[in-house]
Write an enzyme that holds these catalytic residues in place. Structure first.
Site, PDB file in Angstrom:
ATOM      1  N   GLU A 232      -6.997   7.189  -4.122  1.00  0.00           N
ATOM      2  CA  GLU A 232      -6.808   8.611  -3.288  1.00  0.00           C
ATOM      3  C   GLU A 232      -7.759   9.653  -3.309  1.00  0.00           C
ATOM      4  OE1 GLU A 232      -4.406   8.337  -0.635  1.00  0.00           O
ATOM      5  OE2 GLU A 232      -2.529   7.409  -1.584  1.00  0.00           O
TER       6      GLU A 232
ATOM      7  N   CYS B 136       1.067  -0.726  -0.013  1.00  0.00           N
ATOM      8  CA  CYS B 136      -0.132   0.648  -0.001  1.00  0.00           C
ATOM      9  C   CYS B 136       0.841   1.235   0.193  1.00  0.00           C
ATOM     10  CB  CYS B 136      -1.552  -0.100   1.424  1.00  0.00           C
ATOM     11  SG  CYS B 136      -1.897   1.047   1.224  1.00  0.00           S
ATOM     12  N   HIS B 137       0.923   1.960   1.058  1.00  0.00           N
ATOM     13  CA  HIS B 137       1.550   3.210   1.144  1.00  0.00           C
ATOM     14  C   HIS B 137       3.344   3.107   1.603  1.00  0.00           C
ATOM     15  CE1 HIS B 137      -2.893   4.669   0.467  1.00  0.00           C
ATOM     16  NE2 HIS B 137      -1.917   5.943  -0.177  1.00  0.00           N
TER      17      HIS B 137
END
Length: 239
Positions: free
Chosen positions: A171, A139-140
């Site tokens: 996002e 993910c991030h």
């Protein structure tokens, strides 16, 4: 020389308002818990580390849609191995990098805030990569990659590699892109491009999807934490 069957899960130390009523982002619980479970099942010892030796749970990750009953039970049990290690999370100074063979950057939007400057975590991952370890992120978590330098090239370890991570479309769908821009942080897609990597998109922002390129294993979103960890173990077992 065989690498130690020991995994190090990095956790964000950051937290900041992100959600509509001001609730904060932090560690997305399942993005650390699911890999923890996968690694333990595959016979790895597992430690958790954050840049400052602290963490805060992401508000969304504690909601019913994102934390099922089984996961919640582990999270709420301070004597469970996972929660106990999280409650006593290590700092980079506590870590001897050559004791590990797999580095996994868990996430939460807060990773975008501290991972780019997390010199302690980056240094551990850089040393591990140089020693032949698997480096993985979900993910991030990929926000850490631009700062993990390959001493042979002087560039990020993802330069010239294919990686995935949370989509910019995701996002936008979450309505948080403006907040990320206000943090003066790039999206994962942008950070990958700036580090010289090719971004590989999942079939959709929320589809479980992982991608392996050599010793770099990446996943797209919370739903991908389990499969990314599985693929990291497969890559480790091929070494």
């Amino acid at each position: 020389m065989a690498l130690p069957r020991k995994a190090l899960i990095a956790v964000t130390s950051a937290h900041a308002p992100l959600y509509p009523d001001g609730q904060e982002t932090g560690l997305f619980i399942t993005e650390a818990l699911h890999p923890f479970n996968v690694f333990r099942k595959a016979g790895f010892e597992v430690d958790l580390v954050s840049e400052t030796g602290s963490y805060q749970a992401d508000w969304l990750s504690l909601q019913k849609d994102w934390l099922n009953d089984e996961d919640r039970k582990i999270w709420e049990d301070h004597s469970s191995e996972f929660r106990s290690k999280l409650d006593h999370i290590l700092k980079p100074g506590d870590i001897n990098y050559d004791k590990y063979g797999l580095f996994f950057a868990s996430a939460g939007h807060a990773s975008l805030i501290d991972y780019p400057d997390a010199k302690g975590l980056q240094s551990i991952a850089s040393h591990m990569y140089t020693d032949g370890s698997i480096i993985s992120a979900v993910c991030h978590g990929g926000a850490i990659f631009p700062g993990i330098i390959d001493p042979k090239t002087g560039k990020s370890i993802i330069s010239g590699k294919e990686v995935t991570g949370f989509t910019t479309k995701g996002e936008e769908e979450e309505g948080v892109l403006d907040t990320i821009i206000s943090w003066k942080r790039p999206t994962i897609e942008k950070a990958a491009a700036e580090a010289g990597a090719t971004y590989v998109a999942p079939p959709g922002p929320w589809a479980a999807f992982a991608h392996t390129d050599g010793r770099i294993v990446t996943g797209a979103n919370p739903a991908s934490a389990h499969v990314t960890a599985d693929d990291a173990v497969k890559a480790f077992d091929k070494l």
